[in-house]
Scaffold this motif. Structure first.
Motif, PDB file in Angstrom:
ATOM      1  N   PHE A   1      33.234 -19.608  48.541  1.00 46.58           N
ATOM      2  CA  PHE A   1      32.509 -18.423  48.583  1.00 46.58           C
ATOM      3  C   PHE A   1      32.201 -17.974  50.168  1.00 46.58           C
ATOM      4  O   PHE A   1      31.811 -16.801  50.168  1.00 46.58           O
ATOM      5  CB  PHE A   1      31.224 -18.666  47.975  1.00 46.58           C
ATOM      6  CG  PHE A   1      31.201 -19.564  46.723  1.00 46.58           C
ATOM      7  CD1 PHE A   1      32.139 -19.222  45.624  1.00 46.58           C
ATOM      8  CD2 PHE A   1      30.734 -20.801  46.400  1.00 46.58           C
ATOM      9  CE1 PHE A   1      32.315 -19.903  44.516  1.00 46.58           C
ATOM     10  CE2 PHE A   1      30.947 -21.559  45.127  1.00 46.58           C
ATOM     11  CZ  PHE A   1      31.830 -21.247  44.234  1.00 46.58           C
ATOM     12  N   ASN A   2      32.458 -18.656  50.935  1.00 50.28           N
ATOM     13  CA  ASN A   2      32.224 -18.304  52.350  1.00 50.28           C
ATOM     14  C   ASN A   2      30.822 -17.580  52.673  1.00 50.28           C
ATOM     15  O   ASN A   2      30.814 -16.795  53.594  1.00 50.28           O
ATOM     16  CB  ASN A   2      33.422 -17.609  53.037  1.00 50.28           C
ATOM     17  CG  ASN A   2      34.739 -18.395  52.739  1.00 50.28           C
ATOM     18  OD1 ASN A   2      34.643 -19.418  52.837  1.00 50.28           O
ATOM     19  ND2 ASN A   2      35.759 -17.460  52.661  1.00 50.28           N
ATOM     20  N   LEU A   3      29.773 -18.216  52.097  1.00 44.35           N
ATOM     21  CA  LEU A   3      28.508 -17.626  52.482  1.00 44.35           C
ATOM     22  C   LEU A   3      27.890 -18.420  53.695  1.00 44.35           C
ATOM     23  O   LEU A   3      28.215 -19.686  53.839  1.00 44.35           O
ATOM     24  CB  LEU A   3      27.697 -17.868  51.359  1.00 44.35           C
ATOM     25  CG  LEU A   3      28.022 -17.070  49.876  1.00 44.35           C
ATOM     26  CD1 LEU A   3      27.169 -17.474  49.075  1.00 44.35           C
ATOM     27  CD2 LEU A   3      28.059 -15.519  50.332  1.00 44.35           C
ATOM     28  N   ILE A   4      27.063 -18.006  54.414  1.00 41.98           N
ATOM     29  CA  ILE A   4      26.369 -18.559  55.487  1.00 41.98           C
ATOM     30  C   ILE A   4      25.064 -19.257  55.003  1.00 41.98           C
ATOM     31  O   ILE A   4      24.203 -18.748  54.267  1.00 41.98           O
ATOM     32  CB  ILE A   4      26.002 -17.533  56.691  1.00 41.98           C
ATOM     33  CG1 ILE A   4      27.310 -16.665  57.028  1.00 41.98           C
ATOM     34  CG2 ILE A   4      25.313 -18.355  57.776  1.00 41.98           C
ATOM     35  CD1 ILE A   4      26.981 -15.637  57.978  1.00 41.98           C
ATOM     36  N   PRO A   5      25.253 -20.551  55.434  1.00 46.06           N
ATOM     37  CA  PRO A   5      24.052 -21.569  54.350  1.00 46.06           C
ATOM     38  C   PRO A   5      22.912 -21.286  55.089  1.00 46.06           C
ATOM     39  O   PRO A   5      21.681 -21.567  54.327  1.00 46.06           O
ATOM     40  CB  PRO A   5      24.555 -23.018  54.895  1.00 46.06           C
ATOM     41  CG  PRO A   5      25.519 -23.053  55.772  1.00 46.06           C
ATOM     42  CD  PRO A   5      26.253 -21.397  55.911  1.00 46.06           C
ATOM     43  N   THR A   6      22.693 -20.966  56.362  1.00 41.80           N
ATOM     44  CA  THR A   6      21.117 -20.559  56.968  1.00 41.80           C
ATOM     45  C   THR A   6      20.575 -19.286  56.204  1.00 41.80           C
ATOM     46  O   THR A   6      19.477 -18.873  56.657  1.00 41.80           O
ATOM     47  CB  THR A   6      21.252 -20.680  58.309  1.00 41.80           C
ATOM     48  OG1 THR A   6      22.227 -20.048  58.861  1.00 41.80           O
ATOM     49  CG2 THR A   6      21.491 -22.122  58.923  1.00 41.80           C
TER      50      THR A   6
ATOM     51  N   ALA B   1      22.308 -23.196  49.153  1.00 39.01           N
ATOM     52  CA  ALA B   1      21.978 -24.582  48.806  1.00 39.01           C
ATOM     53  C   ALA B   1      21.200 -24.388  47.268  1.00 39.01           C
ATOM     54  O   ALA B   1      21.086 -25.490  46.643  1.00 39.01           O
ATOM     55  CB  ALA B   1      21.190 -25.363  49.789  1.00 39.01           C
ATOM     56  N   LYS B   2      20.234 -23.481  47.033  1.00 33.23           N
ATOM     57  CA  LYS B   2      19.459 -23.461  45.923  1.00 33.23           C
ATOM     58  C   LYS B   2      20.298 -22.823  44.804  1.00 33.23           C
ATOM     59  O   LYS B   2      19.519 -22.457  43.837  1.00 33.23           O
ATOM     60  CB  LYS B   2      18.266 -22.558  46.281  1.00 33.23           C
ATOM     61  CG  LYS B   2      17.276 -23.540  47.426  1.00 33.23           C
ATOM     62  CD  LYS B   2      16.589 -24.370  46.678  1.00 33.23           C
ATOM     63  CE  LYS B   2      15.772 -25.223  47.732  1.00 33.23           C
ATOM     64  NZ  LYS B   2      15.686 -26.551  47.463  1.00 33.23           N
TER      65      LYS B   2
ATOM     66  N   LEU C   1      26.722 -18.341  43.387  1.00 30.94           N
ATOM     67  CA  LEU C   1      27.275 -18.077  44.574  1.00 30.94           C
ATOM     68  C   LEU C   1      28.501 -16.945  44.818  1.00 30.94           C
ATOM     69  O   LEU C   1      28.602 -16.276  45.777  1.00 30.94           O
ATOM     70  CB  LEU C   1      27.744 -19.247  45.200  1.00 30.94           C
ATOM     71  CG  LEU C   1      26.360 -20.387  45.699  1.00 30.94           C
ATOM     72  CD1 LEU C   1      27.018 -21.668  46.189  1.00 30.94           C
ATOM     73  CD2 LEU C   1      25.589 -19.791  46.817  1.00 30.94           C
ATOM     74  N   GLN C   2      29.169 -17.110  43.908  1.00 31.70           N
ATOM     75  CA  GLN C   2      30.299 -16.244  43.560  1.00 31.70           C
ATOM     76  C   GLN C   2      29.777 -14.724  43.458  1.00 31.70           C
ATOM     77  O   GLN C   2      30.508 -13.824  43.764  1.00 31.70           O
ATOM     78  CB  GLN C   2      31.485 -16.715  42.606  1.00 31.70           C
ATOM     79  CG  GLN C   2      32.851 -16.198  42.651  1.00 31.70           C
ATOM     80  CD  GLN C   2      33.388 -16.101  43.906  1.00 31.70           C
ATOM     81  OE1 GLN C   2      32.857 -15.814  45.127  1.00 31.70           O
ATOM     82  NE2 GLN C   2      34.651 -16.634  44.023  1.00 31.70           N
ATOM     83  N   ARG C   3      28.738 -14.754  42.646  1.00 27.16           N
ATOM     84  CA  ARG C   3      28.444 -13.240  42.536  1.00 27.16           C
ATOM     85  C   ARG C   3      27.812 -12.973  43.493  1.00 27.16           C
ATOM     86  O   ARG C   3      27.826 -11.653  43.904  1.00 27.16           O
ATOM     87  CB  ARG C   3      27.432 -13.374  41.105  1.00 27.16           C
ATOM     88  CG  ARG C   3      28.142 -13.277  39.850  1.00 27.16           C
ATOM     89  CD  ARG C   3      27.209 -13.961  38.823  1.00 27.16           C
ATOM     90  NE  ARG C   3      26.003 -13.301  38.393  1.00 27.16           N
ATOM     91  CZ  ARG C   3      24.867 -13.868  37.942  1.00 27.16           C
ATOM     92  NH1 ARG C   3      25.292 -15.240  37.549  1.00 27.16           N
ATOM     93  NH2 ARG C   3      23.916 -13.453  37.817  1.00 27.16           N
TER      94      ARG C   3
END
Ligand SMILES: Nc1ncnc2c1ncn2[C@@H]1O[C@H](COP(=O)(O)OP(=O)(O)O)[C@@H](O)[C@H]1O
Ligand SMILES: [Mg+2]
Length: 242
Positions: A97-102, A145-146, A152-154
């Protein structure tokens, strides 16, 4: 084909490696996709799907051949012009998904607009609209993380659509999802093509998703072997999804 709203790849060659180790991955590959439809590019692992997608995305150079996206010849453009074109017109969705965790969901989704120089307030508003479109309005303030894989993919889809690109390029978007979440993702991608009149190109070897395609290009060993032009044709050739 000739429509300026499409993707047109003509006789593209691409090899990797040098000397003895040099191998041709794309071999006079010809391919096209149109707006308003979900085109699927399928084929066994290693056949060259990601390579072709990267060339269409302008992140990889072909050795030769023509690449036209929305009427622009990417193969003739300078790399900074390609980067600008990409930021404005293309959206990307990957297996990871390459999202930024912070960052929260809304902040993640706003990134493409912030990069384009839009004011943060505007970007955040657009991000919330995009999250509502993927039915995640209530998760705007959640961090990755939640959230579940499907969520996440959406979020990643919202990020790919937030700047309203004409072309949405997806590389194995359902491969790390279970079938229910995979179907949700495919339904959103189909909706993006049909409702928003966008061009959606999905690279996949996940046969559970074949029923979402309007059109399918079958690739093998660097070449497009067959194009199925309707869902009926796809069903005829892949009756059990295989
Ligand atoms: N940067 C690279 N350097 C060397 N070989 C590569 C590179 N990218 C891809 N390949 C090779 O090209 C072939 C096609 O890869 P790819 O386009 O990723 O296939 P697919 O996405 O269909 O699985 C594979 O044999 C792969 O190992
Ligand atoms: Mg691949």
């Amino acid at each position: 084909m000739g429509t300026s709203l499409g993707i047109r790849v003509q006789a593209v060659n691409k090899s990797f490696g040098r000397g003895e180790a040099r191998t041709a991955v794309l071999k006079q590959t010809t391919f096209s996709a149109e707006t308003g439809r979900l085109t699927m590019l399928v084929g066994p692992s290693g056949c060259g799907k990601t390579t072709l997608l990267s060339i269409i995305a302008g992140t990889l150079h072909a050795d030769d051949g023509e690449i036209e996206v929305l009427g622009q010849r990417l193969d003739q453009m300078k790399s900074n012009a390609v980067a600008k074109f990409r930021a404005k017109n293309l959206g990307f969705i990957f297996q990871q998904f390459n999202l930024i965790p912070t960052l929260t969901a809304a902040e993640n989704v706003s990134v493409p607009l912030v990069i384009q120089g839009h004011p943060y307030r505007y970007a955040e508003k657009k991000a919330r609209d995009a999250l509502a479109w993927v039915d995640l309005a209530d998760h705007a303030n959640f961090r990755p993380a939640k959230m579940s894989g499907g969520q996440l993919q959406r979020v990643a889809i919202a990020r790919a659509l937030v700047h309203d690109p004409q072309v949405i390029l997806c590389d194995e978007p359902t491969s790390s999802l279970d079938s229910e979440n995979g179907q949700q993702v495919m339904e959103l991608l189909r909706k993006a093509a049909a409702q928003r009149d966008r061009m959606v190109l999905v690279v996949t070897h996940d046969n559970r998703t074949y029923r979402f395609a309007d059109r399918m290009a079958e690739m093998e060993d660097g070449r497009i072997l067959r194009v199925l032009d309707t869902q009926e044709e796809i069903r005829m050739h892949h009756p059990l999804g295989e």
